[in-house]
Design a protein around this motif. Structure first.
Motif, short mmCIF file in Angstrom:
data_model
loop_
_atom_site.label_atom_id
_atom_site.label_comp_id
_atom_site.label_asym_id
_atom_site.label_seq_id
_atom_site.Cartn_x
_atom_site.Cartn_y
_atom_site.Cartn_z
N VAL A 82 0.88 -1.16 0.00
CA VAL A 82 0.00 0.00 0.00
C VAL A 82 0.92 1.21 0.00
O VAL A 82 1.81 1.32 0.86
CB VAL A 82 -0.94 0.02 1.22
CG1 VAL A 82 -1.73 1.32 1.28
CG2 VAL A 82 -1.87 -1.19 1.19
N VAL A 83 0.74 2.08 -0.99
CA VAL A 83 1.58 3.27 -1.10
C VAL A 83 0.69 4.51 -1.16
O VAL A 83 -0.42 4.47 -1.67
CB VAL A 83 2.51 3.21 -2.33
CG1 VAL A 83 3.52 2.07 -2.18
CG2 VAL A 83 1.74 3.05 -3.63
N ASN A 84 1.20 5.61 -0.63
CA ASN A 84 0.50 6.88 -0.64
C ASN A 84 1.30 7.81 -1.54
O ASN A 84 2.31 8.38 -1.11
CB ASN A 84 0.39 7.43 0.78
CG ASN A 84 -0.56 8.61 0.87
OD1 ASN A 84 -1.13 9.02 -0.13
ND2 ASN A 84 -0.72 9.13 2.06
N VAL A 85 0.90 7.90 -2.79
CA VAL A 85 1.63 8.67 -3.79
C VAL A 85 0.71 9.69 -4.44
O VAL A 85 -0.50 9.66 -4.26
CB VAL A 85 2.26 7.73 -4.85
CG1 VAL A 85 3.32 6.83 -4.22
CG2 VAL A 85 1.20 6.87 -5.53
N ALA A 86 1.30 10.59 -5.23
CA ALA A 86 0.54 11.70 -5.82
C ALA A 86 -0.49 11.24 -6.84
O ALA A 86 -1.59 11.77 -6.89
CB ALA A 86 1.49 12.70 -6.46
N ASP A 87 -0.11 10.23 -7.66
CA ASP A 87 -1.00 9.86 -8.76
C ASP A 87 -0.60 8.50 -9.32
O ASP A 87 0.35 7.87 -8.84
CB ASP A 87 -0.96 10.92 -9.86
CG ASP A 87 0.45 11.26 -10.34
OD1 ASP A 87 1.34 10.38 -10.28
OD2 ASP A 87 0.66 12.40 -10.77
N LEU A 88 -1.33 8.08 -10.34
CA LEU A 88 -1.07 6.77 -10.96
C LEU A 88 0.33 6.69 -11.53
O LEU A 88 0.98 5.64 -11.43
CB LEU A 88 -2.12 6.49 -12.04
CG LEU A 88 -1.94 5.18 -12.82
CD1 LEU A 88 -1.97 3.97 -11.89
CD2 LEU A 88 -3.01 5.07 -13.90
N ASP A 89 0.83 7.76 -12.12
CA ASP A 89 2.19 7.72 -12.68
C ASP A 89 3.22 7.39 -11.61
O ASP A 89 4.14 6.60 -11.85
CB ASP A 89 2.54 9.05 -13.36
CG ASP A 89 1.81 9.24 -14.68
OD1 ASP A 89 1.41 8.22 -15.29
OD2 ASP A 89 1.65 10.40 -15.10
N GLU A 90 3.07 7.97 -10.44
CA GLU A 90 4.02 7.68 -9.37
C GLU A 90 3.84 6.24 -8.88
O GLU A 90 4.82 5.56 -8.58
CB GLU A 90 3.85 8.66 -8.21
CG GLU A 90 4.98 8.56 -7.20
CD GLU A 90 4.93 9.62 -6.11
OE1 GLU A 90 5.81 9.57 -5.22
OE2 GLU A 90 4.03 10.49 -6.13
N ALA A 91 2.60 5.76 -8.81
CA ALA A 91 2.36 4.36 -8.42
C ALA A 91 2.99 3.41 -9.44
O ALA A 91 3.57 2.38 -9.07
CB ALA A 91 0.87 4.10 -8.29
N LEU A 92 2.89 3.75 -10.72
CA LEU A 92 3.54 2.93 -11.75
C LEU A 92 5.05 2.94 -11.58
O LEU A 92 5.71 1.92 -11.80
CB LEU A 92 3.15 3.44 -13.15
CG LEU A 92 1.75 3.07 -13.61
CD1 LEU A 92 1.34 3.90 -14.82
CD2 LEU A 92 1.66 1.59 -13.91
N GLY A 93 5.61 4.06 -11.19
CA GLY A 93 7.05 4.12 -10.93
C GLY A 93 7.46 3.19 -9.80
O GLY A 93 8.48 2.50 -9.88
N VAL A 94 6.65 3.14 -8.74
CA VAL A 94 6.92 2.22 -7.63
C VAL A 94 6.86 0.77 -8.14
O VAL A 94 7.73 -0.05 -7.84
CB VAL A 94 5.93 2.44 -6.47
CG1 VAL A 94 6.08 1.34 -5.41
CG2 VAL A 94 6.11 3.82 -5.86
#
Length: 125
Positions: A82-94
């Motif tokens: 579970v990650v708390n990121v700015a947006d989908l692009d950042e989640a894809l980076g993770v």
């Protein structure tokens, strides 16, 4: 925004890793986790036990309990982040970082999510 990142891989491959191979992968994954934790973006992480330890309750007029996972597929759900990121692009980076740390085939399913606490509001980390 909260995202769940579900980690899928071929369980017969990952279960065949030697203890040394498994430790190397876990070390690489912990490096990704450490970067996320330092940035305040890491929530719960879980590594699931093999599907041979799973039990499934199938819904119906009479619920049926069976041994094993619900889906018999080549790739199995092995864990999640579970990650708390700015947006989908950042989640894809993770997810890309996790993929680099975890060898072999597989997939990362990324879903927006919200925490639900009974009697409370939907929240974040």
């Amino acid at each position: 925004m909260l995202y769940a990142i579900f980690c899928y891989n071929q369980e017969d491959v990952t279960s065949a890793w030697t203890p040394e191979q498994d430790a190397r992968v876990m070390t690489d994954l912990r490096a990704v986790q450490a970067r996320l934790a330092t940035a305040g973006k890491l929530g719960p992480v879980a590594r699931l036990l093999p599907t041979t330890a799973a039990t499934t309750l199938r819904k119906g007029d009479e619920p049926l309990v069976i041994d094993g996972p619900f889906a018999e597929t080549k790739e199995q759900l092995l864990g999640f982040y579970v990650v708390n990121v700015a947006d989908l692009d950042e989640a894809l980076g993770v997810a890309r970082d996790l993929a680099k740390a975890n060898p072999g085939l597989g997939a990362y399913e990324i879903r927006p999510m919200a925490l639900f606490e009974p009697g409370g509001d939907v929240g974040s980390l």
